[in-house]
Design a protein around this motif. Structure first.
Motif, PDB file in Angstrom:
ATOM      1  N   LEU A   1      11.848  45.254  30.161  1.00  0.00           N
ATOM      2  CA  LEU A   1      11.559  46.864  29.930  1.00  0.00           C
ATOM      3  C   LEU A   1      12.717  47.391  29.063  1.00  0.00           C
ATOM      4  O   LEU A   1      13.964  47.165  29.626  1.00  0.00           O
ATOM      5  CB  LEU A   1      11.686  47.592  31.324  1.00  0.00           C
ATOM      6  N   ILE A   2      12.629  47.706  27.845  1.00  0.00           N
ATOM      7  CA  ILE A   2      13.583  48.248  27.143  1.00  0.00           C
ATOM      8  C   ILE A   2      13.602  49.393  26.527  1.00  0.00           C
ATOM      9  O   ILE A   2      11.958  50.049  26.298  1.00  0.00           O
ATOM     10  CB  ILE A   2      14.160  46.996  25.869  1.00  0.00           C
ATOM     11  N   ASP A   3      14.191  50.180  25.884  1.00  0.00           N
ATOM     12  CA  ASP A   3      14.083  51.348  25.224  1.00  0.00           C
ATOM     13  C   ASP A   3      13.421  51.421  23.880  1.00  0.00           C
ATOM     14  O   ASP A   3      13.757  50.173  23.164  1.00  0.00           O
ATOM     15  CB  ASP A   3      15.404  52.152  25.104  1.00  0.00           C
ATOM     16  N   GLY A   4      12.887  52.372  23.526  1.00  0.00           N
ATOM     17  CA  GLY A   4      12.107  52.023  22.392  1.00  0.00           C
ATOM     18  C   GLY A   4      12.908  52.318  20.998  1.00  0.00           C
ATOM     19  O   GLY A   4      12.438  51.757  19.960  1.00  0.00           O
ATOM     20  N   LEU A   5      14.292  52.772  21.145  1.00  0.00           N
ATOM     21  CA  LEU A   5      15.244  52.750  20.086  1.00  0.00           C
ATOM     22  C   LEU A   5      16.244  51.445  20.027  1.00  0.00           C
ATOM     23  O   LEU A   5      17.012  51.394  19.247  1.00  0.00           O
ATOM     24  CB  LEU A   5      16.116  54.155  20.417  1.00  0.00           C
ATOM     25  N   THR A   6      16.028  50.559  21.113  1.00  0.00           N
ATOM     26  CA  THR A   6      16.844  49.432  21.204  1.00  0.00           C
ATOM     27  C   THR A   6      16.662  48.548  20.014  1.00  0.00           C
ATOM     28  O   THR A   6      15.494  48.101  19.561  1.00  0.00           O
ATOM     29  CB  THR A   6      16.661  48.662  22.437  1.00  0.00           C
ATOM     30  N   THR A   7      17.756  47.847  19.389  1.00  0.00           N
ATOM     31  CA  THR A   7      17.725  47.139  18.296  1.00  0.00           C
ATOM     32  C   THR A   7      18.406  45.592  19.064  1.00  0.00           C
ATOM     33  O   THR A   7      19.066  45.690  20.027  1.00  0.00           O
ATOM     34  CB  THR A   7      18.274  47.435  17.055  1.00  0.00           C
ATOM     35  N   TRP A   8      18.020  44.648  18.179  1.00  0.00           N
ATOM     36  CA  TRP A   8      18.639  43.189  18.560  1.00  0.00           C
ATOM     37  C   TRP A   8      18.823  42.570  17.543  1.00  0.00           C
ATOM     38  O   TRP A   8      18.306  42.638  16.198  1.00  0.00           O
ATOM     39  CB  TRP A   8      18.015  42.577  19.713  1.00  0.00           C
ATOM     40  N   PRO A   9      19.648  41.200  17.352  1.00  0.00           N
ATOM     41  CA  PRO A   9      19.770  40.757  16.292  1.00  0.00           C
ATOM     42  C   PRO A   9      18.366  40.139  15.424  1.00  0.00           C
ATOM     43  O   PRO A   9      17.670  39.881  16.209  1.00  0.00           O
ATOM     44  CB  PRO A   9      20.742  39.351  16.869  1.00  0.00           C
ATOM     45  N   ALA A  10      18.511  40.428  14.047  1.00  0.00           N
ATOM     46  CA  ALA A  10      17.358  40.075  13.473  1.00  0.00           C
ATOM     47  C   ALA A  10      16.849  38.533  13.448  1.00  0.00           C
ATOM     48  O   ALA A  10      15.654  38.215  13.275  1.00  0.00           O
ATOM     49  CB  ALA A  10      17.551  40.254  11.999  1.00  0.00           C
ATOM     50  N   ASP A  11      18.048  37.637  13.895  1.00  0.00           N
ATOM     51  CA  ASP A  11      17.407  36.128  13.868  1.00  0.00           C
ATOM     52  C   ASP A  11      17.056  35.835  15.465  1.00  0.00           C
ATOM     53  O   ASP A  11      16.829  34.751  15.550  1.00  0.00           O
ATOM     54  CB  ASP A  11      18.650  35.464  13.342  1.00  0.00           C
ATOM     55  N   GLU A  12      16.637  36.816  16.053  1.00  0.00           N
ATOM     56  CA  GLU A  12      16.397  36.313  17.469  1.00  0.00           C
ATOM     57  C   GLU A  12      14.720  36.902  17.403  1.00  0.00           C
ATOM     58  O   GLU A  12      14.315  38.063  17.802  1.00  0.00           O
ATOM     59  CB  GLU A  12      17.110  37.434  18.423  1.00  0.00           C
TER      60      GLU A  12
END
Length: 248
Positions: free
Chosen positions: A198-209
């Motif tokens: 469950l994560i926020d709709g605005l959350t980002t993470w590394p593009a290489d993941e």
């Protein structure tokens, strides 16, 4: 392990996550104002999570954002609140946004410190009401509440956390990060092994993941993501809806 997102219909409003191990007692993650109002007005919702008859009501806070804590004052009438939060969040709600001193004059608040602070980025904790679940708090990058003074935001960790939850009986895992702006590789390590994310709709993470590496069979965005077209979620994700129930 059961999880409920309280309220009914797709929504971008702030809500809460309700967690239970056996269905007998529930713990809420954050307390939005609209959810607190419903708990007061809707007997069915209140009874469902067992708050009316509970000797203590338990809440885990992931940060001190107004949207996540504004509903606390609406809970002033009733049994004491067991509040689980980091030192930074307790400090914010005691001084800058003094919700806790007010509640102490009404229902009372029992403090349970989640020891993520300073250089400590990760800590385990237990929630008394849910003995079958193990909790881990992970420091995340979250928005700084605008009401905080500059000197209150200099702590290395603790203003925003995600929680990883493991059911000791079934081994099922949940990763929940309602207010995170960005997730790093440490948090992603926990996400990869989660059965539900469950994560926020605005959350980002590394593009290489790549999301394909996540083993989660349920991936839910809390709030409609800005990148969604017509309110639709990206492939592989579900958009949270009011009243959503997830059994693990």
């Amino acid at each position: 392990m059961s999880q409920n997102a309280r309220d009914t219909a797709p929504t971008s409003r702030h809500g809460v996550v309700a967690l239970s191990d056996t269905g007998a007692q529930w713990v809420l993650v954050n307390m939005a104002a609209n959810v607190a109002d419903r708990l007061q007005a809707d007997a069915a919702a209140s009874n469902h999570i067992g708050w009316c008859e509970a000797q203590h009501r338990a809440i885990v806070l992931t940060d001190a954002q107004v949207d996540h804590v504004a509903g606390l004052l609406s809970l002033r009438d009733g049994s004491p609140i067991d509040l689980y939060a980091t030192p930074a969040v307790f400090e914010a709600l005691s001084r800058s946004l003094p919700v806790l001193p007010v509640l102490q004059h009404y229902c009372g608040v029992h403090w349970h410190i989640i020891p993520v602070a300073g250089e400590t980025q990760c800590a385990s904790f237990r929630v008394e009401q849910l003995p079958h679940l193990e909790f881990t708090a992970l420091a995340t990058q979250g928005p700084t509440p605008p009401y905080l003074a500059e000197h209150e935001t200099q702590s290395a960790a603790g203003h925003s956390i995600a929680i990883a939850v493991r059911d000791r009986d079934s081994g099922q895992r949940l990763f929940c990060a309602p207010g995170a702006v960005a997730l790093g590789y440490t948090e992603l390590d926990w996400m990869r092994s989660a059965d539900c994310v469950l994560i926020d709709g605005l959350t980002t993470w590394p593009a290489d993941e790549p999301e394909d590496d996540w083993q989660a069979r349920r991936k839910v965005l809390l709030g409609v993501p800005p990148r969604a077209q017509g309110g639709a979620c990206p492939d592989g994700f579900e958009c949270a809806s009011d009243g959503m129930v997830i059994d693990l």
